[in-house]
Design an enzyme around this catalytic site. Sequence first.
Site, PDB file in Angstrom:
ATOM      1  N   TYR A 103      24.436 -40.707  54.616  1.00 53.88           N
ATOM      2  CA  TYR A 103      24.254 -40.231  53.235  1.00 53.88           C
ATOM      3  C   TYR A 103      24.097 -41.401  52.270  1.00 53.88           C
ATOM      4  O   TYR A 103      23.116 -41.489  51.521  1.00 53.88           O
ATOM      5  CB  TYR A 103      25.443 -39.354  52.807  1.00 53.88           C
ATOM      6  CG  TYR A 103      25.545 -39.194  51.299  1.00 53.88           C
ATOM      7  CD1 TYR A 103      24.604 -38.441  50.599  1.00 53.88           C
ATOM      8  CD2 TYR A 103      26.564 -39.826  50.561  1.00 53.88           C
ATOM      9  CE1 TYR A 103      24.676 -38.312  49.209  1.00 53.88           C
ATOM     10  CE2 TYR A 103      26.639 -39.706  49.182  1.00 53.88           C
ATOM     11  CZ  TYR A 103      25.695 -38.949  48.516  1.00 53.88           C
ATOM     12  OH  TYR A 103      25.754 -38.836  47.141  1.00 53.88           O
TER      13      TYR A 103
ATOM     14  N   THR B 236      24.968 -42.881  43.323  1.00 54.09           N
ATOM     15  CA  THR B 236      26.391 -42.769  43.663  1.00 54.09           C
ATOM     16  C   THR B 236      27.020 -44.143  43.873  1.00 54.09           C
ATOM     17  O   THR B 236      26.337 -45.090  44.291  1.00 54.09           O
ATOM     18  CB  THR B 236      26.549 -41.934  44.947  1.00 54.09           C
ATOM     19  OG1 THR B 236      27.888 -42.062  45.427  1.00 54.09           O
ATOM     20  CG2 THR B 236      25.617 -42.387  46.070  1.00 54.09           C
ATOM     21  N   ASP B 237      28.337 -44.206  43.670  1.00 52.36           N
ATOM     22  CA  ASP B 237      29.051 -45.467  43.924  1.00 52.36           C
ATOM     23  C   ASP B 237      29.122 -45.777  45.424  1.00 52.36           C
ATOM     24  O   ASP B 237      29.447 -46.905  45.811  1.00 52.36           O
ATOM     25  CB  ASP B 237      30.465 -45.436  43.314  1.00 52.36           C
ATOM     26  CG  ASP B 237      31.364 -44.346  43.888  1.00 52.36           C
ATOM     27  OD1 ASP B 237      30.897 -43.516  44.675  1.00 52.36           O
ATOM     28  OD2 ASP B 237      32.563 -44.328  43.524  1.00 52.36           O
ATOM     29  N   GLU B 238      28.823 -44.779  46.276  1.00 50.90           N
ATOM     30  CA  GLU B 238      28.934 -45.008  47.727  1.00 50.90           C
ATOM     31  C   GLU B 238      27.929 -46.048  48.229  1.00 50.90           C
ATOM     32  O   GLU B 238      28.057 -46.552  49.336  1.00 50.90           O
ATOM     33  CB  GLU B 238      28.758 -43.691  48.489  1.00 50.90           C
ATOM     34  CG  GLU B 238      29.819 -42.685  48.106  1.00 50.90           C
ATOM     35  CD  GLU B 238      30.051 -41.582  49.124  1.00 50.90           C
ATOM     36  OE1 GLU B 238      29.558 -41.687  50.251  1.00 50.90           O
ATOM     37  OE2 GLU B 238      30.728 -40.612  48.759  1.00 50.90           O
TER      38      GLU B 238
ATOM     39  N   LYS C  88      20.881 -42.745  49.944  1.00 50.60           N
ATOM     40  CA  LYS C  88      20.933 -42.885  48.486  1.00 50.60           C
ATOM     41  C   LYS C  88      20.628 -44.331  48.071  1.00 50.60           C
ATOM     42  O   LYS C  88      20.043 -44.574  47.018  1.00 50.60           O
ATOM     43  CB  LYS C  88      22.314 -42.468  47.962  1.00 50.60           C
ATOM     44  CG  LYS C  88      22.624 -40.989  48.083  1.00 50.60           C
ATOM     45  CD  LYS C  88      21.771 -40.109  47.185  1.00 50.60           C
ATOM     46  CE  LYS C  88      22.119 -40.237  45.724  1.00 50.60           C
ATOM     47  NZ  LYS C  88      21.290 -39.314  44.877  1.00 50.60           N
TER      48      LYS C  88
HETATM   49  P1  NAD Z   1      24.877 -30.543  45.493  1.00 55.51           P
HETATM   50  O1  NAD Z   1      24.783 -30.679  46.978  1.00 55.51           O
HETATM   51  O2  NAD Z   1      25.913 -29.643  44.913  1.00 55.51           O
HETATM   52  O3  NAD Z   1      23.462 -30.067  44.916  1.00 55.51           O
HETATM   53  C1  NAD Z   1      22.244 -30.572  45.371  1.00 55.51           C
HETATM   54  C2  NAD Z   1      21.133 -29.635  44.886  1.00 55.51           C
HETATM   55  O4  NAD Z   1      19.872 -30.191  45.310  1.00 55.51           O
HETATM   56  C3  NAD Z   1      21.210 -28.225  45.477  1.00 55.51           C
HETATM   57  O5  NAD Z   1      20.982 -27.272  44.476  1.00 55.51           O
HETATM   58  C4  NAD Z   1      20.080 -28.208  46.505  1.00 55.51           C
HETATM   59  O6  NAD Z   1      19.515 -26.917  46.712  1.00 55.51           O
HETATM   60  C5  NAD Z   1      19.074 -29.159  45.865  1.00 55.51           C
HETATM   61  N1  NAD Z   1      18.143 -29.763  46.840  1.00 55.51           N
HETATM   62  C6  NAD Z   1      18.465 -30.327  48.031  1.00 55.51           C
HETATM   63  N2  NAD Z   1      17.349 -30.752  48.657  1.00 55.51           N
HETATM   64  C7  NAD Z   1      16.303 -30.491  47.814  1.00 55.51           C
HETATM   65  C8  NAD Z   1      14.894 -30.716  47.891  1.00 55.51           C
HETATM   66  N3  NAD Z   1      14.341 -31.294  48.964  1.00 55.51           N
HETATM   67  N4  NAD Z   1      14.121 -30.332  46.843  1.00 55.51           N
HETATM   68  C9  NAD Z   1      14.686 -29.721  45.762  1.00 55.51           C
HETATM   69  N5  NAD Z   1      16.002 -29.461  45.645  1.00 55.51           N
HETATM   70  C10 NAD Z   1      16.810 -29.843  46.660  1.00 55.51           C
HETATM   71  O7  NAD Z   1      25.040 -32.021  44.954  1.00 55.51           O
HETATM   72  P2  NAD Z   1      25.833 -32.564  43.683  1.00 55.51           P
HETATM   73  O8  NAD Z   1      27.218 -32.853  44.080  1.00 55.51           O
HETATM   74  O9  NAD Z   1      25.542 -31.706  42.521  1.00 55.51           O
HETATM   75  O10 NAD Z   1      25.101 -33.982  43.490  1.00 55.51           O
HETATM   76  C11 NAD Z   1      23.950 -34.108  42.673  1.00 55.51           C
HETATM   77  C12 NAD Z   1      23.490 -35.548  42.697  1.00 55.51           C
HETATM   78  O11 NAD Z   1      24.530 -36.401  42.231  1.00 55.51           O
HETATM   79  C13 NAD Z   1      23.128 -36.062  44.086  1.00 55.51           C
HETATM   80  O12 NAD Z   1      22.004 -36.884  43.960  1.00 55.51           O
HETATM   81  C14 NAD Z   1      24.348 -36.857  44.525  1.00 55.51           C
HETATM   82  O13 NAD Z   1      23.992 -37.876  45.415  1.00 55.51           O
HETATM   83  C15 NAD Z   1      24.807 -37.415  43.190  1.00 55.51           C
HETATM   84  N6  NAD Z   1      26.246 -37.725  43.070  1.00 55.51           N
HETATM   85  C16 NAD Z   1      27.181 -36.775  43.375  1.00 55.51           C
HETATM   86  C17 NAD Z   1      28.531 -37.065  43.199  1.00 55.51           C
HETATM   87  C18 NAD Z   1      29.603 -36.035  43.503  1.00 55.51           C
HETATM   88  O14 NAD Z   1      30.784 -36.359  43.457  1.00 55.51           O
HETATM   89  N7  NAD Z   1      29.261 -34.788  43.792  1.00 55.51           N
HETATM   90  C19 NAD Z   1      28.912 -38.323  42.738  1.00 55.51           C
HETATM   91  C20 NAD Z   1      27.926 -39.269  42.444  1.00 55.51           C
HETATM   92  C21 NAD Z   1      26.600 -38.947  42.605  1.00 55.51           C
HETATM   93  O1  TDX Z   2      38.260 -31.658  54.341  1.00 53.17           O
HETATM   94  C1  TDX Z   2      38.275 -32.799  53.847  1.00 53.17           C
HETATM   95  N1  TDX Z   2      39.353 -33.616  54.033  1.00 53.17           N
HETATM   96  C2  TDX Z   2      39.439 -34.888  53.561  1.00 53.17           C
HETATM   97  O2  TDX Z   2      40.444 -35.578  53.779  1.00 53.17           O
HETATM   98  C3  TDX Z   2      37.163 -33.318  53.077  1.00 53.17           C
HETATM   99  C4  TDX Z   2      35.951 -32.475  52.835  1.00 53.17           C
HETATM  100  C5  TDX Z   2      37.272 -34.606  52.585  1.00 53.17           C
HETATM  101  N2  TDX Z   2      38.350 -35.377  52.834  1.00 53.17           N
HETATM  102  C6  TDX Z   2      38.405 -36.743  52.280  1.00 53.17           C
HETATM  103  C7  TDX Z   2      37.207 -37.603  52.582  1.00 53.17           C
HETATM  104  C8  TDX Z   2      37.097 -38.489  51.362  1.00 53.17           C
HETATM  105  O3  TDX Z   2      37.952 -39.619  51.514  1.00 53.17           O
HETATM  106  O4  TDX Z   2      38.419 -36.616  50.863  1.00 53.17           O
HETATM  107  C9  TDX Z   2      37.627 -37.620  50.225  1.00 53.17           C
HETATM  108  C10 TDX Z   2      36.536 -36.961  49.414  1.00 53.17           C
HETATM  109  O5  TDX Z   2      35.646 -36.354  50.326  1.00 53.17           O
HETATM  110  P1  TDX Z   2      34.331 -35.578  49.836  1.00 53.17           P
HETATM  111  O6  TDX Z   2      34.728 -34.533  48.853  1.00 53.17           O
HETATM  112  O7  TDX Z   2      33.558 -35.175  51.045  1.00 53.17           O
HETATM  113  O8  TDX Z   2      33.589 -36.713  48.989  1.00 53.17           O
HETATM  114  P2  TDX Z   2      33.059 -38.177  49.371  1.00 53.17           P
HETATM  115  O9  TDX Z   2      32.817 -38.329  50.811  1.00 53.17           O
HETATM  116  O10 TDX Z   2      33.983 -39.169  48.713  1.00 53.17           O
HETATM  117  O11 TDX Z   2      31.642 -38.154  48.598  1.00 53.17           O
HETATM  118  C11 TDX Z   2      31.515 -37.542  47.284  1.00 53.17           C
HETATM  119  O12 TDX Z   2      31.521 -38.499  46.269  1.00 53.17           O
HETATM  120  C12 TDX Z   2      30.384 -39.324  46.142  1.00 53.17           C
HETATM  121  C13 TDX Z   2      30.254 -36.676  47.199  1.00 53.17           C
HETATM  122  O13 TDX Z   2      30.251 -35.723  48.255  1.00 53.17           O
HETATM  123  C14 TDX Z   2      29.016 -37.529  47.222  1.00 53.17           C
HETATM  124  O14 TDX Z   2      27.848 -36.709  47.034  1.00 53.17           O
HETATM  125  C15 TDX Z   2      29.097 -38.536  46.106  1.00 53.17           C
HETATM  126  O15 TDX Z   2      28.010 -39.394  46.155  1.00 53.17           O
END
Ligand code: NAD
Ligand code: TDX
Length: 342
Positions: free
Chosen positions: A155, A130-132, A159
């Site tokens: 988090y 992730t970019d975080e 990562k």
């Molecule tokens: P998500 O939370 O929707 O899904 C995570 C999945 O991993 C779930 O199905 C969960 O059951 C499974 N899981 C959790 N712990 C586990 C374990 N110990 N063993 C096996 N499975 C397990 O997450 P997402 O948003 O789909 O993100 C997927 C990946 O992409 C993550 O690594 C996250 O850090 C990365 N990522 C997400 C975003 C975003 O915006 N959502 C952006 C950049 C990177």
């Molecule tokens: O209820 C809310 N109100 C609000 O203002 C929630 C849930 C979020 N927010 C804000 C927080 C953040 O500035 O919105 C922005 C986005 O929040 P999230 O959807 O929780 O995402 P973020 O914290 O940016 O992280 C996401 O992007 C990077 C994913 O959850 C991560 O898994 C990924 O790595």
Amino acid sequence: MTKKKLLVTGGAGFIGSNFIWQTLETRSDYDIWNLDKLTYAGNLENLSGIEEKYPGRYHFVKGDIADENFIHQLFEKEAFDEIINFAAESHVDRSIHSATPFIITNVLGTQILLDAARKFSVRKFLQVGTDEVYGSLGDTGYFTEETPLQPNSPYSSSKTAADLLVRAAFHTHGMPVLTTRCSNNYGPYQFPEKLIPLMISNALGDKALPVYGDGMNIRDWLHVKDHCDAILTVLEKGQFGEVYNIGGNNEWANIHIVKKILELLGKSESLITYVKDRPGHDRRYAIDASKIKRELGWEPSYTFETGIQETIDWYVEHHDWWLRIKSGEYLNYYKQHYEMEL
Ligand code: NAD
Ligand code: TDX
């Protein structure tokens, strides 16, 4: 054609499930094993019908990447050619309440997978990052792959630790690893705890839309299908040991996203409720994705206008999908479809 056995971890989550559908549809040389622990974020309804659509090409295994014995037994049974590690605890707010599950899955789980990949001579290991990990930007500038790692939440720290373990596997053991770092994703099947699906589902139910702080935190939004396409590009063309940033060149302040959703749904801005800020809330993320474009030829295909409209339409059409999540009913899917058959 030689078929490759691809292990996808976390494939029942948001990005993993989109990735599995997209890969089976666009790549005939991959068969996929989806290993997922089915935490609260794992929802097998995201993959409903996939075994029938792609007979023999999709296999589900329930299990934990942080369970070393289980992982070794699985690798002994199935000779995986490649691995993509999506599995993670992914929600920043949950990591603030309790960091331990993030360390166990995101850090220990990644190392256990790396060890198994090395022992069983897996040919490629792609870590979904992730970019975080880069921390927070001010009003200007972009994250490049050289930006120092300065994570601010439990988090993002977990990562970052995972990315560093992947880096160590390359430098110490010469492992064939690849790392991607993507900005915020949106699209179908996103768990409604994250900003966009939470706001859409609350607006549809005429519930309050909780905006943290002043609503001026900025994220760089990318459609999940573009992210999955970028991951496939890195898997197929990336150079081992390299990191690739992935982004949409699409920065939005949260409040503007929320207002856009209300406008497209024809709902009133009076639903917006400013709430206490997230502790340690990163102000701005913005990705410089020029390396992946220059070296691998990838760039996003969705415009935000099309992507957000399609996404809203999807949540309107799939009302039952997110209502079953909000009611907790989705947790019964595995029992009904897998355990009953045993
Ligand atoms: P998500 O939370 O929707 O899904 C995570 C999945 O991993 C779930 O199905 C969960 O059951 C499974 N899981 C959790 N712990 C586990 C374990 N110990 N063993 C096996 N499975 C397990 O997450 P997402 O948003 O789909 O993100 C997927 C990946 O992409 C993550 O690594 C996250 O850090 C990365 N990522 C997400 C975003 C975003 O915006 N959502 C952006 C950049 C990177
Ligand atoms: O209820 C809310 N109100 C609000 O203002 C929630 C849930 C979020 N927010 C804000 C927080 C953040 O500035 O919105 C922005 C986005 O929040 P999230 O959807 O929780 O995402 P973020 O914290 O940016 O992280 C996401 O992007 C990077 C994913 O959850 C991560 O898994 C990924 O790595």
